[in-house]
Design a protein around this motif. Structure first.
Motif, PDB file in Angstrom:
ATOM      1  N   ALA A 135      -3.930  -1.547  -0.188  1.00 12.81           N
ATOM      2  CA  ALA A 135      -2.957  -1.868   0.852  1.00 12.81           C
ATOM      3  C   ALA A 135      -2.102  -0.652   1.211  1.00 12.81           C
ATOM      4  O   ALA A 135      -1.891  -0.346   2.394  1.00 12.81           O
ATOM      5  CB  ALA A 135      -2.073  -3.031   0.395  1.00 12.81           C
ATOM      6  N   ILE A 136      -1.612   0.047   0.206  1.00 12.88           N
ATOM      7  CA  ILE A 136      -0.761   1.209   0.449  1.00 12.88           C
ATOM      8  C   ILE A 136      -1.571   2.353   1.053  1.00 12.88           C
ATOM      9  O   ILE A 136      -1.106   3.045   1.961  1.00 12.88           O
ATOM     10  CB  ILE A 136      -0.069   1.638  -0.855  1.00 12.88           C
ATOM     11  N   GLY A 137      -2.801   2.541   0.571  1.00  9.17           N
ATOM     12  CA  GLY A 137      -3.662   3.562   1.151  1.00  9.17           C
ATOM     13  C   GLY A 137      -3.903   3.335   2.628  1.00  9.17           C
ATOM     14  O   GLY A 137      -3.851   4.269   3.439  1.00  9.17           O
ATOM     15  N   LEU A 138      -4.143   2.078   3.014  1.00  9.88           N
ATOM     16  CA  LEU A 138      -4.369   1.753   4.422  1.00  9.88           C
ATOM     17  C   LEU A 138      -3.096   1.975   5.239  1.00  9.88           C
ATOM     18  O   LEU A 138      -3.152   2.534   6.344  1.00  9.88           O
ATOM     19  CB  LEU A 138      -4.829   0.298   4.557  1.00  9.88           C
ATOM     20  N   ALA A 139      -1.970   1.540   4.727  1.00  5.44           N
ATOM     21  CA  ALA A 139      -0.716   1.666   5.471  1.00  5.44           C
ATOM     22  C   ALA A 139      -0.301   3.126   5.633  1.00  5.44           C
ATOM     23  O   ALA A 139       0.229   3.521   6.687  1.00  5.44           O
ATOM     24  CB  ALA A 139       0.380   0.877   4.762  1.00  5.44           C
ATOM     25  N   ARG A 140      -0.537   3.942   4.616  1.00  5.30           N
ATOM     26  CA  ARG A 140      -0.167   5.359   4.706  1.00  5.30           C
ATOM     27  C   ARG A 140      -1.055   6.107   5.688  1.00  5.30           C
ATOM     28  O   ARG A 140      -0.587   6.990   6.409  1.00  5.30           O
ATOM     29  CB  ARG A 140      -0.267   6.010   3.319  1.00  5.30           C
ATOM     30  N   ARG A 141      -2.337   5.769   5.706  1.00 10.27           N
ATOM     31  CA  ARG A 141      -3.274   6.508   6.560  1.00 10.27           C
ATOM     32  C   ARG A 141      -3.266   6.019   8.009  1.00 10.27           C
ATOM     33  O   ARG A 141      -3.701   6.739   8.903  1.00 10.27           O
ATOM     34  CB  ARG A 141      -4.694   6.377   5.993  1.00 10.27           C
ATOM     35  N   ASN A 142      -2.796   4.790   8.239  1.00  9.36           N
ATOM     36  CA  ASN A 142      -2.794   4.245   9.597  1.00  9.36           C
ATOM     37  C   ASN A 142      -1.422   3.631   9.883  1.00  9.36           C
ATOM     38  O   ASN A 142      -1.206   2.433   9.668  1.00  9.36           O
ATOM     39  CB  ASN A 142      -3.894   3.200   9.771  1.00  9.36           C
ATOM     40  N   ALA A 161       4.699  -4.228  -4.712  1.00 12.56           N
ATOM     41  CA  ALA A 161       5.833  -4.161  -3.789  1.00 12.56           C
ATOM     42  C   ALA A 161       6.730  -2.980  -4.130  1.00 12.56           C
ATOM     43  O   ALA A 161       7.220  -2.275  -3.237  1.00 12.56           O
ATOM     44  CB  ALA A 161       6.621  -5.465  -3.831  1.00 12.56           C
ATOM     45  N   GLY A 162       6.947  -2.743  -5.422  1.00 11.60           N
ATOM     46  CA  GLY A 162       7.743  -1.582  -5.830  1.00 11.60           C
ATOM     47  C   GLY A 162       7.091  -0.279  -5.430  1.00 11.60           C
ATOM     48  O   GLY A 162       7.777   0.663  -4.992  1.00 11.60           O
ATOM     49  N   ASN A 163       5.770  -0.196  -5.564  1.00 12.12           N
ATOM     50  CA  ASN A 163       5.053   1.007  -5.140  1.00 12.12           C
ATOM     51  C   ASN A 163       5.177   1.214  -3.636  1.00 12.12           C
ATOM     52  O   ASN A 163       5.333   2.346  -3.158  1.00 12.12           O
ATOM     53  CB  ASN A 163       3.583   0.905  -5.542  1.00 12.12           C
ATOM     54  N   ALA A 164       5.100   0.118  -2.882  1.00 10.37           N
ATOM     55  CA  ALA A 164       5.211   0.228  -1.426  1.00 10.37           C
ATOM     56  C   ALA A 164       6.582   0.742  -1.009  1.00 10.37           C
ATOM     57  O   ALA A 164       6.704   1.566  -0.094  1.00 10.37           O
ATOM     58  CB  ALA A 164       4.929  -1.130  -0.783  1.00 10.37           C
ATOM     59  N   VAL A 165       7.626   0.281  -1.695  1.00 11.53           N
ATOM     60  CA  VAL A 165       8.979   0.760  -1.399  1.00 11.53           C
ATOM     61  C   VAL A 165       9.087   2.251  -1.724  1.00 11.53           C
ATOM     62  O   VAL A 165       9.589   3.054  -0.920  1.00 11.53           O
ATOM     63  CB  VAL A 165      10.022  -0.048  -2.190  1.00 11.53           C
ATOM     64  N   ARG A 166       8.618   2.620  -2.896  1.00 10.58           N
ATOM     65  CA  ARG A 166       8.733   4.018  -3.337  1.00 10.58           C
ATOM     66  C   ARG A 166       7.966   4.958  -2.415  1.00 10.58           C
ATOM     67  O   ARG A 166       8.383   6.105  -2.195  1.00 10.58           O
ATOM     68  CB  ARG A 166       8.217   4.134  -4.772  1.00 10.58           C
ATOM     69  N   LEU A 167       6.843   4.477  -1.853  1.00  7.82           N
ATOM     70  CA  LEU A 167       6.002   5.323  -1.014  1.00  7.82           C
ATOM     71  C   LEU A 167       6.296   5.146   0.480  1.00  7.82           C
ATOM     72  O   LEU A 167       5.595   5.702   1.322  1.00  7.82           O
ATOM     73  CB  LEU A 167       4.528   5.027  -1.309  1.00  7.82           C
ATOM     74  N   GLY A 168       7.311   4.360   0.803  1.00 11.29           N
ATOM     75  CA  GLY A 168       7.792   4.287   2.175  1.00 11.29           C
ATOM     76  C   GLY A 168       6.963   3.481   3.148  1.00 11.29           C
ATOM     77  O   GLY A 168       7.037   3.714   4.358  1.00 11.29           O
ATOM     78  N   VAL A 169       6.184   2.499   2.650  1.00 12.66           N
ATOM     79  CA  VAL A 169       5.362   1.687   3.562  1.00 12.66           C
ATOM     80  C   VAL A 169       5.658   0.201   3.422  1.00 12.66           C
ATOM     81  O   VAL A 169       4.900  -0.636   3.914  1.00 12.66           O
ATOM     82  CB  VAL A 169       3.852   1.952   3.330  1.00 12.66           C
ATOM     83  N   HIS A 170       6.758  -0.157   2.771  1.00  7.68           N
ATOM     84  CA  HIS A 170       7.060  -1.567   2.518  1.00  7.68           C
ATOM     85  C   HIS A 170       7.287  -2.361   3.800  1.00  7.68           C
ATOM     86  O   HIS A 170       7.110  -3.579   3.815  1.00  7.68           O
ATOM     87  CB  HIS A 170       8.293  -1.685   1.620  1.00  7.68           C
ATOM     88  N   ASP A 171       7.683  -1.688   4.878  1.00  3.60           N
ATOM     89  CA  ASP A 171       7.937  -2.395   6.138  1.00  3.60           C
ATOM     90  C   ASP A 171       6.657  -2.778   6.853  1.00  3.60           C
ATOM     91  O   ASP A 171       6.704  -3.539   7.829  1.00  3.60           O
ATOM     92  CB  ASP A 171       8.816  -1.536   7.050  1.00  3.60           C
ATOM     93  N   ARG A 172       5.507  -2.286   6.378  1.00  3.44           N
ATOM     94  CA  ARG A 172       4.242  -2.599   7.040  1.00  3.44           C
ATOM     95  C   ARG A 172       3.269  -3.362   6.137  1.00  3.44           C
ATOM     96  O   ARG A 172       2.112  -3.562   6.505  1.00  3.44           O
ATOM     97  CB  ARG A 172       3.591  -1.308   7.544  1.00  3.44           C
ATOM     98  N   ILE A 173       3.746  -3.797   4.971  1.00  2.06           N
ATOM     99  CA  ILE A 173       2.920  -4.585   4.059  1.00  2.06           C
ATOM    100  C   ILE A 173       3.669  -5.858   3.684  1.00  2.06           C
ATOM    101  O   ILE A 173       4.837  -5.805   3.304  1.00  2.06           O
ATOM    102  CB  ILE A 173       2.568  -3.803   2.781  1.00  2.06           C
ATOM    103  N   THR A 174       2.993  -6.980   3.796  1.00  2.00           N
ATOM    104  CA  THR A 174       3.541  -8.258   3.357  1.00  2.00           C
ATOM    105  C   THR A 174       2.778  -8.705   2.125  1.00  2.00           C
ATOM    106  O   THR A 174       1.547  -8.710   2.128  1.00  2.00           O
ATOM    107  CB  THR A 174       3.416  -9.322   4.464  1.00  2.00           C
ATOM    108  N   PHE A 175       3.504  -9.080   1.085  1.00  3.98           N
ATOM    109  CA  PHE A 175       2.883  -9.468  -0.177  1.00  3.98           C
ATOM    110  C   PHE A 175       2.937 -10.981  -0.336  1.00  3.98           C
ATOM    111  O   PHE A 175       3.991 -11.598  -0.162  1.00  3.98           O
ATOM    112  CB  PHE A 175       3.586  -8.778  -1.351  1.00  3.98           C
TER     113      PHE A 175
END
Length: 293
Positions: A135-142, A161-175
């Motif tokens: 999920a994070i790989g997809l959000a970061r690349r696109n 969810a914590g990883n998504a926040v730390r990597l700055g893509v939490h606004d584009r991923i719903t868990f």
């Protein structure tokens, strides 16, 4: 029982040498590299910094901490859990017991998904997100894409969810906590692609001690045959995906033929495209829905 690195090892170099021998005796592959990564973790050094300070002394606390981690690694606790992180693509994910550790093979799943996913066509659904790697790989690349990350484990979802926040893509991923796809209330018009690295190991298959005794069983053991997850994901995806929408799956060793059979039995799919990994093992399968399917 191997002789673990001593608590009073005098220098960085001598501690590394003892740790390497101990890990080799315990059957750990790449013992030198792993010893280097563990000591770098203790000291807060990069690998280059560590190798430039081989003659530096260790404090008693540093040696004691390194002794503890080396002992645990020799007992086959995963290196990633001991360091608290795992590399994936061009970033690192925080991982800990209760969360499946991402593998390099899964990077190919992300890369192939990005080739066939049109984010304007709908969300990407990552089934069994674990640490959030796909999920994070997809959000970061696109950056235009939105991702729905699904897992039945609350521990995995909290970590992802914590990883998504730390990597700055939490606004584009719903868990979402769910078991596969059936319980999701989604319209096919909102789904652009479904992707999954499902559990695909049969219960009695031989796996490394790191996996069998430390990683969450539901994340890697599918059932008696190893096909159980595919038997659910493929028909559930067929019911959700519209015309020209893709399903991308990671394959276990020797499972290509059986997964192809499940796709054929499900009906309404194009001919699957399969991509091999660096060891020439069929690893990623992508298949598309036909019109009126």
């Amino acid at each position: 029982m191997p002789n673990y690195v001593s608590k009073d090892s005098a220098t960085v170099g001598s501690a590394l040498h003892e740790a390497e021998q101990s890990l080799e005796s315990a059957g750990v592959e790449g013992a030198r590299l792993e010893a280097t990564l563990l000591l770098g973790h203790v000291l807060g050094y990069s690998r280059a910094q560590l190798l430039a300070t081989l003659l530096d002394p260790l404090t008693e606390d540093q040696a004691s901490r390194f002794f503890e981690l080396t002992t645990r690694r020799a007992n086959r606790e995963p290196l990633q859990y001991l360091r608290g992180r795992a590399p994936f693509l061009d970033f690192e994910l925080e991982v800990h017991p209760g969360v499946f550790i991402p593998r390099p093979e899964t990077e190919q799943v992300v890369e192939h998904t990005l080739k066939v996913w049109d984010p304007t066509a709908g969300w990407a659904i990552d089934v069994g997100t674990g640490s959030g790697a796909i999920a994070i790989g997809l959000a970061r690349r696109n950056p235009r894409g939105r991702v729905l990350a699904v897992d039945q484990s609350p521990i995995a979802l909290a970590t992802a969810a914590g990883n998504a926040v730390r990597l700055g893509v939490h606004d584009r991923i719903t868990f979402v906590q769910a078991d596969f796809l059936r319980a999701l209330s989604l319209s096919s018009s909102n789904i652009g692609i479904i992707v999954s690295n499902p559990p695909y190991v049969a219960n009695n298959d031989e796996v490394d001690p790191e996996v069998r005794y430390h990683e969450p069983r539901k994340a890697w053991a599918s059932g008696p045959t190893g096909m159980e997850a595919y038997e659910r994901i493929i028909p559930e995806s067929a019911a959700l995906l519209g015309f020209r929408r893709y399903l991308v799956l990671e394959l276990g060793y020797g499972q290509e033929k059986a997964v192809r059979g499940l796709i054929q039995d499900s009906g309404g799919w194009t001919k699957p495209h399969v991509r091999a990994d660096l060891n020439n093992i069929p690893r990623v399968l992508a298949v598309c829905r036909k019109r009126n399917s």
